[in-house]
Design an enzyme around this catalytic site. Structure first.
Site, PDB file in Angstrom:
ATOM      1  N   TYR A  67       0.534  -1.230  -0.129  1.00  0.00           N
ATOM      2  CA  TYR A  67      -0.006   0.121   0.000  1.00  0.00           C
ATOM      3  C   TYR A  67       0.628   1.440  -0.129  1.00  0.00           C
ATOM      4  CZ  TYR A  67      -4.248  -2.602   1.147  1.00  0.00           C
ATOM      5  OH  TYR A  67      -5.445  -3.749   0.657  1.00  0.00           O
ATOM      6  N   LYS A 113       3.157 -15.663   1.987  1.00  0.00           N
ATOM      7  CA  LYS A 113       3.099 -16.347   0.836  1.00  0.00           C
ATOM      8  C   LYS A 113       4.661 -16.436   0.823  1.00  0.00           C
ATOM      9  CE  LYS A 113       0.420 -17.424  -2.085  1.00  0.00           C
ATOM     10  NZ  LYS A 113      -0.301 -18.409  -2.177  1.00  0.00           N
ATOM     11  N   ASP A 135      -2.832 -17.642   1.536  1.00  0.00           N
ATOM     12  CA  ASP A 135      -3.842 -18.655   0.735  1.00  0.00           C
ATOM     13  C   ASP A 135      -4.728 -19.702   1.239  1.00  0.00           C
ATOM     14  OD1 ASP A 135      -1.812 -19.865   0.557  1.00  0.00           O
ATOM     15  OD2 ASP A 135      -2.442 -21.016  -1.139  1.00  0.00           O
ATOM     16  N   ASP A 137      -5.682  -6.719   5.224  1.00  0.00           N
ATOM     17  CA  ASP A 137      -7.465  -6.367   4.712  1.00  0.00           C
ATOM     18  C   ASP A 137      -7.891  -7.182   4.446  1.00  0.00           C
ATOM     19  OD1 ASP A 137      -8.676  -4.178   4.432  1.00  0.00           O
ATOM     20  OD2 ASP A 137      -7.593  -3.547   1.939  1.00  0.00           O
ATOM     21  N   ASP A 161     -11.130  -8.657   6.629  1.00  0.00           N
ATOM     22  CA  ASP A 161     -12.805  -8.798   6.159  1.00  0.00           C
ATOM     23  C   ASP A 161     -13.901 -10.000   6.567  1.00  0.00           C
ATOM     24  OD1 ASP A 161     -12.227  -6.017   5.840  1.00  0.00           O
ATOM     25  OD2 ASP A 161     -14.229  -6.271   3.937  1.00  0.00           O
TER      26      ASP A 161
HETATM   27  C1  IPM Z   1      -9.699  -0.812   5.782  1.00  0.00           C
HETATM   28  C2  IPM Z   1      -9.818  -0.216   4.459  1.00  0.00           C
HETATM   29  C3  IPM Z   1      -8.681   0.702   4.632  1.00  0.00           C
HETATM   30  C4  IPM Z   1      -7.782   0.345   3.497  1.00  0.00           C
HETATM   31  C5  IPM Z   1      -9.350   1.790   3.378  1.00  0.00           C
HETATM   32  C6  IPM Z   1     -10.597   2.357   3.194  1.00  0.00           C
HETATM   33  C7  IPM Z   1      -7.566   2.603   2.532  1.00  0.00           C
HETATM   34  O1  IPM Z   1     -10.395  -0.480   3.464  1.00  0.00           O
HETATM   35  O2  IPM Z   1      -9.274   0.152   7.304  1.00  0.00           O
HETATM   36  O3  IPM Z   1      -9.580  -1.660   5.892  1.00  0.00           O
HETATM   37  O4  IPM Z   1      -7.568  -0.900   2.934  1.00  0.00           O
HETATM   38  O5  IPM Z   1      -6.535  -0.341   4.463  1.00  0.00           O
HETATM   39 MN    MN Z   2     -10.055  -2.683   4.105  1.00  0.00          MN
END
Ligand code: IPM
Ligand code: MN
Length: 360
Positions: free
Chosen positions: A140, A190, A222, A246, A250
């Site tokens: 990132y 990985k 993975d 990230d 989620d």
């Molecule tokens: C998170 C979000 C952020 C990221 C975005 C909004 C930049 O998805 O905090 O997980 O990718 O880190």
């Molecule tokens: Mn995110």
């Protein structure tokens, strides 16, 4: 001395959930918190007014506060804005400037919500895992990056970079957390295809020598994604890089039934006796339901609870907030995202705020 909290509601539902959380701060102030808060703009909301997603002035305020509470940033409204001025750049800028390298994302399944998960009850009941995501390095932020014209058409580049010190410090956070939990760390990369993965594994192994009482396991990213939905209870603390963290966080969040439930803490290095902290829900700005008083404020309220625990040194107030949330859920109150059947009471964002505040 009063603690200073900077509240950055951001965009979309960030505004509504931050408002409810501010009410919780006010309630806690009656019970010994002693915090003053100030609101300001970040993300698209800041871009619309100032032409940039994070102004110098707000960054300065962030540096002068004891903790930051953020709602959410982003929305399709800003899709055509250049990358450096997009809402997300505001959040990434805060993380980088305050060196918030450690992102703690707990995935906790509340008893009352076990049926809100799309996974079977016995796979997720009592689940309590902590994902530790490296937040200021990796792909990132790595250079070079960009899109360029070549004789072979357009070419896009992102670069994954990790220094050993970045891996060591995030591994220390993970081992330290595990020592207060169930003494197990799963380090995820990985290493089978990526050089950063090879270094990651090597450094974590070295750092582990200082925490030999913790069980360390290495897992490919993975496989980890698969294991998270197959048998999530095998995990205690997962430590991983920015990109994998990230994605995996989620995924882990959804085990709990809704992204609307999950808080996070982003912590910096300790400097001059001070450690910056930014606290935000894992969910995004959800433009589709923004402004309708439908959002779930619990993730943001629980982010405040993490702030009380990790930054403001008020564990008893942190527990109070968590207990109020537990209580409200066991009484059957639900916002739309966690509503599953008619035995429950569907409530709005602000009503959920009222109910939690009454129980603090
Ligand atoms: C998170 C979000 C952020 C990221 C975005 C909004 C930049 O998805 O905090 O997980 O990718 O880190
Ligand atoms: Mn995110």
């Amino acid at each position: 001395m009063s603690s200073k909290i900077l509240v950055l509601p951001g965009d979309g539902i960030g505004v509504e959930v931050a408002d409810q959380t501010i009410r919780v701060i006010e309630k806690l102030n009656e019970q010994g918190l002693d915090a003053i808060y100030e609101k300001d703009l970040v993300g698209g909301a800041s871009y619309d007014v100032n032409g940039e997603p994070l102004t110098e002035a707000v960054l300065e305020k962030a540096k002068n506060s004891d903790a930051i509470l953020l709602g959410a940033v982003g929305g399709s409204k800003w899709d055509d804005v250049e990358r450096s001025k997009r809402p997300e750049a505001g959040l990434l800028g805060l993380r980088k400037e305050l060196e918030l390298f450690a992102n703690l994302r707990p995935a906790l399944v509340f008893d009352a919500l076990v049926d809100a998960s799309t996974l079977k009850n016995d796979v997720v009941n009592n689940l309590d895992i902590m994902i530790v995501r490296e937040l200021t390095g990796g792909v990132y932020f790595g250079q070079p990056r960009g899109i360029e014209d070549t004789s072979n058409g357009k070419k896009a580049i992102d670069t994954q970079v990790y220094h050993d010190y970045e891996i060591d410090r995030i591994a220390r956070v993970a081992f330290d957390l595990a020592s207060k939990r169930n003494n197990k760390v799963t380090s995820v990369e990985k290493a089978n295809v990526m050089e950063t993965g090879v270094l990651w594994r090597e450094v974590v192994k070295e750092t582990h020598k200082d925490f030999s009482y913790i069980t360390l396991e290495n897992m490919l990213a993975d496989n980890c994604a698969m294991q998270l939905v197959r048998n999530p209870k095998q995990f205690d603390v997962i430590v991983t890089d920015n990109l994998f963290g990230d994605l995996l966080s989620d995924c882990a969040a959804m085990l709990t039934g809704s992204l609307g439930m999950l808080p996070s803490a982003s912590l910096g290095a300790e400097k001059n006796g001070k450690r910056y902290g930014l606290f935000e829900p894992v969910h995004g700005s959800a433009p589709d339901i923004a402004g309708q008083d439908k959002a779930n404020p619990i993730a943001t309220i629980l982010s405040l609870s993490m702030m009380l625990k990790y930054n403001l040194n008020k564990p008893e107030l942190s527990n109070k907030v968590e207990n109020a949330v537990q209580q409200i859920l066991s009484e059957g109150y639900r916002t739309g995202d966690i509503y599953t059947d008619e035995t429950q009471t569907l409530v709005s964002c602000s009503k959920m705020g009222d109910l939690i505040i009454e129980r603090i």
